[in-house]
Design a protein around this motif. Structure first.
Motif, PDB file in Angstrom:
ATOM      1  N   GLU A 145     -25.800  13.931  -3.017  1.00  0.00           N
ATOM      2  CA  GLU A 145     -25.456  12.835  -3.931  1.00  0.00           C
ATOM      3  C   GLU A 145     -24.168  13.120  -4.686  1.00  0.00           C
ATOM      4  N   SER A 146     -24.043  14.340  -5.217  1.00  0.00           N
ATOM      5  CA  SER A 146     -22.859  14.641  -6.028  1.00  0.00           C
ATOM      6  C   SER A 146     -21.599  14.665  -5.172  1.00  0.00           C
ATOM      7  N   GLU A 190     -20.258   5.128 -14.327  1.00  0.00           N
ATOM      8  CA  GLU A 190     -21.544   5.471 -14.949  1.00  0.00           C
ATOM      9  C   GLU A 190     -22.221   6.611 -14.192  1.00  0.00           C
ATOM     10  N   ASP A 191     -22.198   6.548 -12.866  1.00  0.00           N
ATOM     11  CA  ASP A 191     -22.878   7.549 -12.044  1.00  0.00           C
ATOM     12  C   ASP A 191     -22.244   8.933 -12.188  1.00  0.00           C
ATOM     13  N   ASN A 244     -20.412  10.096 -14.650  1.00  0.00           N
ATOM     14  CA  ASN A 244     -20.604  10.632 -15.999  1.00  0.00           C
ATOM     15  C   ASN A 244     -22.035  11.124 -16.217  1.00  0.00           C
ATOM     16  N   LYS A 245     -22.984  10.531 -15.526  1.00  0.00           N
ATOM     17  CA  LYS A 245     -24.370  10.978 -15.620  1.00  0.00           C
ATOM     18  C   LYS A 245     -24.583  12.312 -14.928  1.00  0.00           C
ATOM     19  N   ILE A 246     -23.914  12.494 -13.787  1.00  0.00           N
ATOM     20  CA  ILE A 246     -24.244  13.631 -12.929  1.00  0.00           C
ATOM     21  C   ILE A 246     -23.476  14.905 -13.263  1.00  0.00           C
ATOM     22  N   LYS A 262     -22.991  16.797 -15.947  1.00  0.00           N
ATOM     23  CA  LYS A 262     -23.666  17.874 -16.693  1.00  0.00           C
ATOM     24  C   LYS A 262     -24.645  18.619 -15.787  1.00  0.00           C
ATOM     25  N   THR A 263     -25.354  17.876 -14.958  1.00  0.00           N
ATOM     26  CA  THR A 263     -26.286  18.503 -14.017  1.00  0.00           C
ATOM     27  C   THR A 263     -25.553  19.454 -13.086  1.00  0.00           C
ATOM     28  N   GLN A 264     -24.375  19.031 -12.634  1.00  0.00           N
ATOM     29  CA  GLN A 264     -23.607  19.864 -11.712  1.00  0.00           C
ATOM     30  C   GLN A 264     -23.104  21.143 -12.389  1.00  0.00           C
TER      31      GLN A 264
END
Length: 442
Positions: free
Chosen positions: A94-95, A425-426, A428-430, A432-434
């Motif tokens: 996904e990333s 939006e997508d 910016n959401k992902i 931090k997880t990465q």
């Protein structure tokens, strides 16, 4: 499709700039002349605007776009080892898909229609899916890394697995999307590749008749490592392995001696110049005018978002011109037309597509950008050299319409194959997880 009343920067052999209409049928330019009179429901009014060949960037890392701003103020090897390699190793399907899509969106909005792309070691399929879905054009390939004590375990692979996955991707994607997608073998650089891997890549590229895309001679530390590890300088080593030639494109090529420059020129090896990246990483300034004078084919690119920090071809053109003028203390070291060639016809040659891309001519593929130069930062817009405007004063935001393979992918600054708001939006959401997954918090 009919583009009417534009100032057409053809980049043909005569470098003609003409007031004309352009008729496109399917994905091919069928006619270029004033006052084409046909009834068509797809008419684009380009009155007062420059119609240019779609810009070509020959060294991009779509996989890194998500990491913009995450690796600033570091030199190359630290930049890789401390930040970029761990971040790449943390990618998920996904990333990597979102990273590629973000890069493509930025490139389209800046009039870039074609790239040569190097992905990361894993999840390349997801990135190519993004290229396919968005209607973009790319020569792309999975990064290959099977050597080095400081390569993270998330990126280290063995040669056999690397080769097998690369060949599978090639068979799946090469020439897909009406030929928009081409595959290239992409060993990262000598520092992270065994000789066995490089030799097998050489042979497979010949077998499948595809390109090889890698880095070379970007950084002094890299040069020192290769000399110590392989017993000779970078380009000499690649030449000894039989890898040089028209199907090899090398990013950067800053730290070359005279023999290496001659090898690149004599063999027709392609060079991708990345001026902003080279400055930001403090790698140096490549001897581009000298290489061009020797007959080398040089094109241009932004490299990756974490070392630039944008993918703007207009910024790269301006930078490519200015740094050589300062380096050589000569205002004519890199004139505007020579720089614009790097981003158009030379880029097409680098992609091995000079008969199809890089200029606006009858019979070529309709990859086109329409640029509004009637802006304050370009004014006055009369009695001025349009090539100089494009190189020295134009900005990515001046591109109003982008056409790839005869299809509109941006019209009036609105992307047609990408939902820009949802994409922002997508990502910016992902992010931090990465960063958490990679374990590289500042």
């Amino acid at each position: 499709m009919l583009i009417k009343n534009g100032t057409v920067v053809t980049m043909n052999k005569k470098r003609e700039i003409i007031k004309a209409d352009i008729l496109i049928e399917g994905n091919i330019i069928k006619e270029i002349r004033p006052n084409i009179d046909i009834q068509d429901d797809k008419v684009i009014d380009a009155t007062g605007k420059a119609v240019i060949p779609g810009l070509i960037q020959t060294h991009i890392h779509l996989t890194q776009t998500l990491f913009r701003g995450q690796a600033d103020d570091l030199e190359l090897l630290d930049w890789l080892k401390l930040r970029i390699w761990p971040l790449e190793g943390g990618h998920t399907p996904e990333s990597n898909y979102l990273s590629a899509k973000l890069g493509i969106a930025e490139l389209i909005k800046g009039g870039t229609t074609s790239i040569i792309d190097m992905e990361t070691v894993h999840h390349t399929d997801s990135a190519i899916e993004a290229i396919y879905e968005t209607g973009f054009r790319a020569v792309t390939g999975k990064c290959m890394m099977d050597y080095g004590t400081e390569v993270p375990s998330t990126l280290m692979e063995n040669a056999e697995d690397s080769i097998n996955e690369s060949v599978e991707l090639l068979k799946k994607w090469h020439n897909k999307g009406n030929g928009r997608i081409k595959y290239a073998f992409a060993p990262r650089f000598v520092v992270s590749c065994t000789e066995d891997l490089l030799l097998r890549v050489r042979d497979l590229a010949k077998e499948y008749d595809v390109m090889i895309h890698t880095h070379a001679s970007e950084n002094r530390g890299e040069i020192e490592f290769v000399e110590k590890d392989r017993g000779m300088r970078n380009i000499i080593y690649l030449h000894k392995l039989g890898m040089t030639g028209e199907k090899l494109i090398l990013a950067h090529c800053i730290w070359l001696d005279d023999e290496e420059m001659r090898i690149l020129s004599d063999t027709g090896t392609k060079i991708s110049h990345c001026p902003s990246s080279n400055l930001k990483l403090a790698s140096g300034i490549a001897k581009i005018p000298e290489l061009i004078d020797m007959g080398a084919n040089v094109s241009i690119a932004a490299d990756g978002a974490p070392c630039n920090n944008n993918l703007d071809a207009f910024t790269e053109m301006r930078m490519a011109a200015l740094i050589q003028k300062a380096r050589l203390l000569s205002p004519t070291a890199m004139p505007a037309m020579k720089v614009f060639e790097l981003a158009t016809i030379n880029g097409a040659k680098a992609m091995c597509m000079k008969d199809k891309l890089g200029s606006i001519e009858v019979g070529k593929i309709a990859d086109i950008a329409i640029v509004n130069l009637n802006k304050l930062h370009n004014a006055p817009n009369e009695e001025v050299d349009i090539i100089s405007q494009l190189v020295y004063s134009a900005k990515a935001e001046d591109v109003e319409t982008t056409i790839i393979d005869g299809k509109i992918v941006m019209k009036d600054r609105k992307l047609t194959t990408i939902d820009e708001k949802a994409l922002l939006e997508d990502v910016n959401k992902i992010i931090k997880t990465q960063i958490d997954r990679a374990g590289v918090k500042k």
